[in-house]
Design a protein around this motif. Structure first.
Motif, mmCIF file in Angstrom:
data_model
loop_
_atom_site.group_PDB
_atom_site.id
_atom_site.type_symbol
_atom_site.label_atom_id
_atom_site.label_comp_id
_atom_site.label_asym_id
_atom_site.label_seq_id
_atom_site.Cartn_x
_atom_site.Cartn_y
_atom_site.Cartn_z
ATOM 1 N N VAL A 188 64.986 -27.822 72.250
ATOM 2 C CA VAL A 188 65.612 -28.288 73.485
ATOM 3 C C VAL A 188 64.515 -28.708 74.445
ATOM 4 N N GLN A 222 67.458 -32.994 75.995
ATOM 5 C CA GLN A 222 67.454 -33.607 74.669
ATOM 6 C C GLN A 222 67.334 -32.493 73.633
ATOM 7 N N GLU A 271 73.859 -32.128 75.732
ATOM 8 C CA GLU A 271 72.822 -33.010 76.275
ATOM 9 C C GLU A 271 73.323 -33.751 77.512
#
Length: 336
Positions: free
Chosen positions: A59, A49, A43
């Motif tokens: 994702v 994220q 990340e």
């Protein structure tokens, strides 16, 4: 009356969402790492994220970054499926290589010389199984098995010496060579060796220590000591190679950038029947006196087009030490 001009409104960047399913929940736990540290590393590096939903990872991020994160996750999961661990350096490697470093798979067979023609890139030693981690390292190991003379050139931390010694031990174990001979120039000592305490071995051993360290990683201590005593493994300064013919041996010249042109020619012409020779060096760390040409530079210039001689080049992308080492190398390269 003054008027103010408002800056143009920019459209918010559209976020992309990728969903990846991982069938084995146990491996997924290993993929995420303790306290999800592997996910946090991905990340932070890619600006995405990552959310976990059961046995799926979601994702979220800008399109290129999200796709790259998926490639990294899939490469790491594939590594776990092949029975390997995922450590911090593995995550860092996949991030640097864009998820391509762990893509190679296959099955092992008995003879490593045959295996390297199409199987996995792994090196078997007495103490551990060594796995080249980057594309350049894999090409380098193939070159070591496939050529009688090979060069590995690049910065520190890329595994040039470590992999060369590992291949030497592997070939010795399997009976392809009778001896291992490791050498490097004792440039720092120069003419001052005689002033150091102890016998000749005690004088030069500090300069040979990285070679001892590599051997200790691959062979049990008692076996290594016995092989050194029997001179089936030799570790010696470059100057000690003069006048010898090295037959049926795996020979490594480390730190070759610190050999002079005459020393390099002398060493290369020691190659005998049934032997393999590896030359490793870093062109950015020449310790020779000013005005003295590096033998590695001359060898590269003169031998580049000679058939049967392989050259493999490494960069900061191939550094497998602490991730900061790659950043340090990049910073120095940028300052040139």
């Amino acid at each position: 009356m003054a008027t103010s001009v408002l800056p143009p409104q920019t459209e918010p960047t559209a976020l992309h969402e990728e969903v990846v399913e991982f069938p084995d929940n146990r491996l997924l736990i290993d993929l995420c790492g303790e306290y999800d540290r592997n996910l946090a590393e991905i990340e932070q590096n890619l600006g995405v994220q990552i959310l976990r939903r059961g046995n799926e990872l979601v994702v979220v991020g800008e399109d290129p970054s999200a796709r790259e994160a998926v490639e990294v996750l899939q490469a790491l999961y594939e590594r776990l499926e092949n029975g390997k661990d995922v450590a911090r350096e593995d995550v860092d490697r996949e991030l640097r290589m864009g998820g391509a470093a762990g893509a190679e798979t296959g099955t092992r067979d008995g003879d490593q010389l045959e295996m390297f023609r199409g199987g996995p890139i792994e090196i078997k030693t007495r103490k551990k199984l060594i796995e080249p981690r980057t594309d350049a390292q894999k090409a380098y190991v193939r070159a070591l098995f496939g050529n009688e003379l090979a060069f590995g050139i690049g910065p520190a931390g890329t595994g040039k010496t470590y992999l060369a010694v590992a291949v030497g031990v592997s070939m010795f174990i399997e009976g392809h060579v009778d001896r291992i001979i490791l050498s490097r120039p004792a440039v720092e000592a120069g003419e001052k060796l005689g002033y150091l305490p102890g016998d000749m071995r005690e004088k030069v051993d500090p300069y040979m220590q990285p070679l001892y360290d590599a051997l200790n990683d691959f062979l049990p201590g008692k076996q290594l000591a016995k092989l050194i005593e029997e001179r089936r493994i030799e570790i010696a300064p470059l100057a000690f190679m003069r006048g010898r013919t090295l037959s049926n041996a795996f020979v490594v010249l480390d730190e070759a950038q610190n050999a002079t042109s005459m020393q390099m020619k002398m060493f290369l012409t020691r190659l005998g029947e049934g032997s393999r020779m590896v030359i490793t060096g870093d062109r950015s760390q020449v310790d020779l006196p000013r005005g003295v040409t590096s033998g590695l530079h001359d060898a590269e210039r003169l031998l580049k087009s000679v058939p049967g001689i392989a050259f493999t080049y490494f960069s900061a992308r191939d550094v497998v030490r602490h991730p900061l080492v790659a950043a340090i190398i990049d910073a120095y390269e940028a300052d040139r």
